[in-house]
Scaffold this active site. Structure first.
Site, PDB file in Angstrom:
ATOM      1  N   ASP A  23      37.850  47.591  44.314  1.00 31.74           N
ATOM      2  CA  ASP A  23      37.053  46.952  45.355  1.00 31.74           C
ATOM      3  C   ASP A  23      35.576  46.964  44.984  1.00 31.74           C
ATOM      4  OD1 ASP A  23      35.695  49.285  46.454  1.00 31.74           O
ATOM      5  OD2 ASP A  23      37.575  49.848  47.399  1.00 31.74           O
ATOM      6  N   ILE A  24      34.786  46.243  45.738  1.00 29.17           N
ATOM      7  CA  ILE A  24      33.377  46.014  45.377  1.00 29.17           C
ATOM      8  C   ILE A  24      32.581  47.305  45.274  1.00 29.17           C
ATOM      9  CG2 ILE A  24      32.619  45.665  47.770  1.00 29.17           C
ATOM     10  CD1 ILE A  24      30.741  43.437  46.648  1.00 29.17           C
TER      11      ILE A  24
END
Length: 287
Positions: A108-109
């Site tokens: 994820d980011i």
């Protein structure tokens, strides 16, 4: 001998087998002029088109399997293009003459660390699939009170909204106050699984770094935003791990495999130049 259409497309470098199943279901693939359906099988002599473009088919013997190790920074998206113009993990990867790079899973980011890419969709699919039980190890910094009873629950398994989950291994790596570092291991890659496991115990993850995939660790001298291509030995380690035939060729020269200080500096300069170009592009878009 016929093969499933999604497997043939994955081997041609069009995406992972899972991605190709979605593409076929959306009616974007045709075989000899007819719209294909999920479950179709092909011999390899057919004319296959994806979004109207002819797919160049490859046998397993013709394709040279390539694998990249990428040190993902926080703030990058695991998508090919982001509508908001944010940087993606694909922005700096080397160009290919045919096919495309396929990400082995996602981060994820807000997660950094080891992310693999390959030109072989079948390899990507098998490395991601939970049935293969390929270990992923993360260094995680948590904020909150952690006791042995909590760790035992996380090892034994807790219920998440998408089913039960657990850590196969948890090792304490130190900390002070309410901040503690752990190394955790699991064998599947569900969305935000590491974070959600800790959050189920009312503990917040403040830092998350993937440090290992299978038995290969992130190379320490590989800077954030940098990539390196794996040599034949490491490519075949991953292929053997998921029961694929070994490769006999590699695009990597023997002298290029190791990351020495000089190579690390070159990668850092390249990453910095790319970051500056992206920042300039973002400013132009805002103006």
């Amino acid at each position: 001998m016929s093969e499933k259409l999604q497997k043939v497309l994955a081997r041609a470098g069009k995406g992972s087998r899972r991605e190709m199943e979605t593409v076929i279901s959306a009616g974007r693939v045709s075989v000899d002029g007819k719209v294909a359906y999920l479950g179709d099988r092909v011999e390899g002599t057919e004319q296959i088109r994806l979004d109207g473009h002819l797919v160049k088919l490859k046998t397993e013997e013709e394709q040279v399997c390539r694998v990249l190790m990428y040190n993902k920074p926080e703030g990058e998206m695991c998508t090919r293009k982001d509508p908001e113009g944010r940087p993606t993990v694909f922005d700096r990867l080397p160009p290919l003459e045919s096919g495309r790079w396929i990400a082995v899973g996602r981060l994820d980011i807000n997660t950094q660390g080891m992310l693999l890419f390959t030109t072989d969709g079948e390899l990507a699919n098998r490395l991601m699939h939970p049935s293969r039980k390929v270990e992923r190890e993360y260094a995680v910094r948590v904020f909150g009170e952690v006791d042995e009873a909590m760790l035992q629950r996380l090892r034994k398994g807790v219920k998440l909204e998408d089913g039960p989950a657990k850590f196969n291994k948890i090792v304490y790596r130190g900390g002070e106050g309410r901040n503690h570092w752990f190394h955790v291991v699991l064998t599947e890659g569900r969305n935000r699984e590491v974070r959600r496991l800790w959050e189920s115990q009312d503990v917040q993850v403040s830092r998350l770094i993937r440090v290992r995939y299978g038995d290969l660790d992130m190379q320490r001298q590989l800077p954030l935003g940098g990539w390196t291509e794996l040599g034949l030995k490491d490519v075949n380690y991953y292929r053997k791990l998921v029961e694929l035939t070994p490769e006999t060729q590699s695009k990597v020269k023997v002298d290029d495999k190791a990351i020495d200080n000089a190579k690390s500096r070159r990668i850092r300069r390249s990453v910095k130049k790319h970051h500056m170009r992206h920042q300039q592009s973002m400013r132009r878009r805002r103006n």
